[in-house]
Write an enzyme that holds these catalytic residues in place. Structure first.
Site, PDB file in Angstrom:
ATOM      1  N   ASP A   1      -8.615  -5.394  -6.026  1.00  0.00           N
ATOM      2  CA  ASP A   1      -8.286  -4.383  -5.025  1.00  0.00           C
ATOM      3  C   ASP A   1      -8.638  -3.012  -5.602  1.00  0.00           C
ATOM      4  OD1 ASP A   1      -7.111  -2.627  -3.210  1.00  0.00           O
ATOM      5  OD2 ASP A   1      -5.060  -3.075  -3.844  1.00  0.00           O
TER       6      ASP A   1
ATOM      7  N   SER B   1       0.849  -1.188   0.000  1.00  0.00           N
ATOM      8  CA  SER B   1       0.000   0.000   0.000  1.00  0.00           C
ATOM      9  C   SER B   1       0.894   1.252   0.000  1.00  0.00           C
ATOM     10  CB  SER B   1      -0.958  -0.042   1.195  1.00  0.00           C
ATOM     11  OG  SER B   1      -2.016   0.874   1.025  1.00  0.00           O
TER      12      SER B   1
ATOM     13  N   HIS C   1      -6.151  -6.366  -1.482  1.00  0.00           N
ATOM     14  CA  HIS C   1      -5.104  -5.422  -1.098  1.00  0.00           C
ATOM     15  C   HIS C   1      -3.980  -6.113  -0.317  1.00  0.00           C
ATOM     16  CE1 HIS C   1      -3.903  -1.274  -0.904  1.00  0.00           C
ATOM     17  NE2 HIS C   1      -3.807  -1.262   0.413  1.00  0.00           N
TER      18      HIS C   1
END
Length: 427
Positions: A359, A117, A384
């Site tokens: 995602d 991320s 994710h």
């Protein structure tokens, strides 16, 4: 002035400096070190294979890595928060990794940085900014193209709409219709109280219907973003269910979906400002200063009421909170990714961009190979950061294969590096 920065190190599987064995370094994201250690298993799962030293570094201003002596002082105003930015975080990681190499006499041990991320963006950026320290980077679910200058054609909520619609059309339609029903009920004389009772909100009555809608928005977003293969199905099954001997309306169905995801609770907290942590405050500052990701509800996000991202109101909110204006163009200026293919093809190398296309943040990811050494590994169903989570026996075959591809690429980097050392008579 200095501050203490936390990092964790594990040499259990390391073959040592004399073998020039690699170092796997997890670059902390907007969370505490404990969260990184518990949530992300890529290093633990693969350290035995690589005979690697494991390092986890906590990001400044998160967890216990707090400058100025206390969180209260560090988060006080823009002057103290000004030291919280991605460039400073990368410099921290560089200093610590060099310190570790010196401490362990690991001069020629190659470093592979890993992140997910925001941490995935940091990993990619670290390889670009500090190529003399990191041999390569695995950037998982890194939306480094989700900025004003590189805004994707379809946004975050397009994927959420798509996943719900493909999972169950009836469920998607129920959610789509529920927003107007919430507005209709809220407009009644006791409307907010009715909604509070129906959704068992901790704040009763609700002060505004927006809080409920924002809460539901987050429920659906997390259901898709962290979907482990059954979350969306479970929520939709609950929304579609017909309980015996009871007539239920559309909002009863929506509430059943909430319970399916979050479990049965005495009440549901729809006001996120009530429980703001130090980590929350730090991340808000980053989003208000440089990590300006333009997420909104666009026309094609048909599960939602249209409400596009508004930069003007975003800037006003940040100025009201901190007295400073966001810099929406700074990330692309500093890291140079306006034309990612053209730029990374010329000066980038040894980066894996991994994304699961289910995602929502994948819309801002690098989804195609840029060169032989800047590669994209994508999976249709991945969520994710799923590839860098701990392995489990129940992992689907496509996820196992995705991880095997990543290992193969990293192996090739290390092998080439070791050959270079030999050619240069450095081993």
């Amino acid at each position: 002035m200095t501050f203490q920065q936390r990092y964790a190190i594990d040499a259990k599987h390391w073959a040592g400096a004399k073998a020039n064995a690699p170092i796997l370094a997890f670059l902390g994201l907007e969370a505490s070190l404990e969260t990184d250690l518990a949530a992300f298993g890529f290093l633990s799962d693969n350290a035995p294979h690589f005979k690697a030293l494991k390092v986890y570094i906590e990001h400044r201003y998160y967890g216990k890595t707090i400058p100025f002596g206390s969180a209260k002082e560090a988060m006080k105003n823009a002057s103290t928060l000004g030291y919280l930015n991605s460039a400073q975080a990368l410099a921290d990681y560089a200093a610590i990794l060099l310190h570790i190499k010196e401490k362990y006499s690991a001069t020629h041990s190659p470093i592979i940085v890993v992140g997910g991320s925001y941490g995935g963006m940091l990993a990619a950026w670290f390889r670009l900014k500090y190529p003399h320290i990191a041999l390569g980077a695995l950037a998982s679910s890194a939306p480094l193209l989700y900025f004003e200058d590189t805004r994707p054609k379809f946004g975050y909520y397009y994927i959420i709409t798509k996943v719900f619609k493909e999972t169950n059309k009836r469920c998607y339609n129920t959610i789509r219709k529920s927003w107007e029903e919430i507005d209709r009920v809220a407009s009644k004389p006791n409307g907010l109280l009715i909604l509070s009772k129906k959704f068992k909100t901790c704040a009763s009555p609700l002060s505004r219907s927006f809080d409920l809608k924002d809460f539901l928005d987050t429920v659906y977003a997390e259901t898709v973003q962290y979907n482990d293969g059954v979350w969306v199905t479970n929520v939709c099954n609950a929304i579609n269910a017909n309980p015996p001997n009871r007539k239920i309306d559309i909002l009863d169905r929506i509430f059943a979906g909430v319970v399916a995801l979050t479990g049965s609770q005495s009440c549901y907290n729809t006001n996120y400002s009530v429980q703001v942590t130090n980590n929350d405050m730090a991340w808000r500052w980053q989003c208000c200063s440089e990590i300006v990701v333009p997420v909104g509800h666009d026309k094609q996000d048909t599960m939602y009421q249209t409400s596009p991202f508004n930069m003007t109101s975003y800037i006003e909110d940040c100025e009201s909170s901190y007295g400073v204006s966001p810099r929406p163009h700074w990330i692309t200026t500093y890291f140079g990714i306006q034309n990612v293919k053209l730029i990374l093809q010329r000066f980038g190398s040894n980066i894996i961009f991994s994304n699961g296309l289910s995602d929502p943040y994948s819309v801002g990811g690098v989804l195609e190979d840029i060169s032989d050494t800047v590669v994209a590994i994508t999976t249709k169903n991945g969520s994710h950061c799923q590839d860098i989570n701990l392995k489990s026996k129940g992992d689907p075959e496509w996820l196992v294969m995705q991880r095997e591809k990543e290992i193969k690429v990293i192996n090739s980097w290390i092998s080439t590096y070791q050959n270079d050392l030999r050619d240069l008579n450095m081993i």
